[in-house]
Design an enzyme around this catalytic site. Structure first.
Site, PDB file in Angstrom:
ATOM      1  N   MET A 236      49.797  32.858  34.153  1.00 28.91           N
ATOM      2  CA  MET A 236      48.774  31.953  33.523  1.00 28.91           C
ATOM      3  C   MET A 236      48.310  32.525  32.262  1.00 28.91           C
ATOM      4  O   MET A 236      47.928  33.877  32.243  1.00 28.91           O
ATOM      5  CB  MET A 236      47.621  31.736  34.384  1.00 28.91           C
ATOM      6  CG  MET A 236      48.320  30.728  35.600  1.00 28.91           C
ATOM      7  SD  MET A 236      46.699  30.019  36.216  1.00 28.91           S
ATOM      8  CE  MET A 236      47.672  29.097  37.598  1.00 28.91           C
TER       9      MET A 236
ATOM     10  N   GLY B 208      42.209  41.658  34.508  1.00 33.60           N
ATOM     11  CA  GLY B 208      43.270  41.268  35.035  1.00 33.60           C
ATOM     12  C   GLY B 208      44.405  42.104  34.759  1.00 33.60           C
ATOM     13  O   GLY B 208      44.591  42.878  33.678  1.00 33.60           O
TER      14      GLY B 208
ATOM     15  N   HIS C 245      41.459  33.410  35.088  1.00 31.56           N
ATOM     16  CA  HIS C 245      40.067  33.630  34.569  1.00 31.56           C
ATOM     17  C   HIS C 245      38.979  33.426  35.813  1.00 31.56           C
ATOM     18  O   HIS C 245      38.178  34.234  36.154  1.00 31.56           O
ATOM     19  CB  HIS C 245      39.571  33.029  33.665  1.00 31.56           C
ATOM     20  CG  HIS C 245      40.184  33.142  32.345  1.00 31.56           C
ATOM     21  ND1 HIS C 245      40.951  32.021  31.576  1.00 31.56           N
ATOM     22  CD2 HIS C 245      40.231  34.210  31.355  1.00 31.56           C
ATOM     23  CE1 HIS C 245      41.581  32.838  30.402  1.00 31.56           C
ATOM     24  NE2 HIS C 245      40.951  33.876  30.440  1.00 31.56           N
TER      25      HIS C 245
HETATM   26  P1  AMP Z   1      41.682  36.639  28.071  1.00 34.58           P
HETATM   27  O1  AMP Z   1      40.691  35.517  28.024  1.00 34.58           O
HETATM   28  O2  AMP Z   1      43.027  36.118  28.030  1.00 34.58           O
HETATM   29  O3  AMP Z   1      41.244  37.813  27.155  1.00 34.58           O
HETATM   30  O4  AMP Z   1      41.472  37.070  29.448  1.00 34.58           O
HETATM   31  C1  AMP Z   1      40.219  37.611  29.990  1.00 34.58           C
HETATM   32  C2  AMP Z   1      40.576  38.498  31.244  1.00 34.58           C
HETATM   33  O5  AMP Z   1      41.437  37.562  32.295  1.00 34.58           O
HETATM   34  C3  AMP Z   1      41.633  39.855  30.974  1.00 34.58           C
HETATM   35  O6  AMP Z   1      41.033  40.503  31.965  1.00 34.58           O
HETATM   36  C4  AMP Z   1      42.753  39.200  31.435  1.00 34.58           C
HETATM   37  O7  AMP Z   1      43.639  40.322  32.104  1.00 34.58           O
HETATM   38  C5  AMP Z   1      42.520  38.132  32.593  1.00 34.58           C
HETATM   39  N1  AMP Z   1      43.498  37.450  32.760  1.00 34.58           N
HETATM   40  C6  AMP Z   1      44.308  36.545  32.188  1.00 34.58           C
HETATM   41  N2  AMP Z   1      45.267  35.894  32.361  1.00 34.58           N
HETATM   42  C7  AMP Z   1      45.117  36.377  33.685  1.00 34.58           C
HETATM   43  C8  AMP Z   1      46.283  35.900  34.796  1.00 34.58           C
HETATM   44  N3  AMP Z   1      46.996  35.136  34.616  1.00 34.58           N
HETATM   45  N4  AMP Z   1      46.055  36.444  36.180  1.00 34.58           N
HETATM   46  C9  AMP Z   1      44.972  37.474  36.044  1.00 34.58           C
HETATM   47  N5  AMP Z   1      44.166  37.800  35.278  1.00 34.58           N
HETATM   48  C10 AMP Z   1      44.203  37.233  34.033  1.00 34.58           C
END
Ligand code: AMP
Length: 284
Positions: free
Chosen positions: A184, A147, A37
């Site tokens: 992650m 991501g 994030h």
């Molecule tokens: P989330 O809080 O899991 O909904 O993720 C929020 C944003 O962070 C989304 O665009 C995800 O794709 C991105 N994201 C989560 N984990 C990762 C990671 N390990 N590497 C890159 N982006 C990530």
């Protein structure tokens, strides 16, 4: 860093900034921040004058038997991390504020949502595209960073902004991994320590497929067989899908090539479902 809780206040702040000629970058999240994030937030900072991170665990993208109630949360920790990453506004609406009315409208993208997580989580992507549309309307960003960890989500959002003429530039960010290769994820916090090795089978399965591909194996049935055995060698795993798809259409392919992405979703124990993905052919 300022915390804003209401869509009205968020919109007013954004209009004021836009009036001053500022470029707003948005990073939509569900919180429990990790380095993945934070790199999205830093990337947003490079491309904009003001960074807004939204933190909203969006109920409409969870199915009835999914982990909405167990989704990890830590607002105080998230505030400190976002501030250190240079975020200007942390937008933290609650569900009542995001969905106050009858909510008779949803945004859904066809075709790209039929395979992979779309096939295994009915209604998930309509929940995502609906909330992202709302966030775009509330925050009015010029760009938004997503991501590649959620590879299908990124493809779906790119299609949505194109189809609906939404004036937001979408920036994709590579997957950020732990040192041992585990992608992650906030959900890693719910892994039992003894399940860590099983969780690693996604990234090591991806590496195995890359090795076989580099050795000349092109049949995705053969590649799938090997990856499946590798994942199932860890007894706490239950496979949701192991799919070889074209990077743009997200349709299954039988022969792998430079456009092929391996996408995996695996349950680890009873409570955690993890995803990972990557191209088979690594660019030099
Ligand atoms: P989330 O809080 O899991 O909904 O993720 C929020 C944003 O962070 C989304 O665009 C995800 O794709 C991105 N994201 C989560 N984990 C990762 C990671 N390990 N590497 C890159 N982006 C990530």
């Amino acid at each position: 860093m300022k915390i804003i809780e209401t869509p009205r206040e968020m919109y007013d702040w954004s209009r004021k900034m836009i009036g001053q000629g500022k470029v707003i970058g948005l990073v939509p999240t569900m919180g429990f921040f990790h380095e993945g994030h934070l790199s999205l937030m830093r990337t947003a900072k490079q491309h904009s004058d003001k960074v807004v991170t939204s933190l909203f665990v969006n109920p409409i993208q969870f199915g009835p038997n999914e982990d909405l109630d167990h989704y990890p949360r830590d607002l105080a920790g998230d505030v400190a991390k976002a501030e250190a990453a240079g975020v200007d506004i942390l937008f933290t609406p609650n569900s009542e504020r995001m969905y106050p009315g009858d909510n008779l409208t949803e945004v859904s993208v066809h075709s790209l949502t039929e395979n992979l997580c779309g096939a295994h989580r009915p209604g998930h992507f309509a929940g995502v595209t609906t909330v992202v549309t709302k966030l775009f309307n509330i925050v009015q960003p010029e760009l938004a960073v997503f991501g590649e960890k959620d590879f299908q989500q990124l493809a779906v959002i790119r299609q949505m902004v194109k189809d609906l003429n939404i004036p937001v530039r979408i920036i994709g960010h590579p997957i950020v991994r732990e040192q041992d290769g585990l992608a992650m994820s906030s959900r890693n916090a719910n892994l039992l320590p003894e399940h860590r090795k099983a969780a690693l089978s996604l990234s090591s399965g991806l590496n195995l497929a890359r090795q076989l591909y580099a050795q000349g194996v092109r049949s995705t049935a053969a590649l799938k067989q090997q990856v499946q055995e590798h994942v199932l060698a860890q007894k706490e795993t239950r496979i949701d899908y192991i799919s070889f798809v074209h990077c743009d259409t997200l349709q299954d392919v039988t022969e792998a090539d430079a456009q092929t992405v391996l996408a995996l979703a695996v349950h680890i124990g009873d409570k955690v479902r993890l995803i990972d993905n990557g191209r088979l052919e690594l660019s030099n």
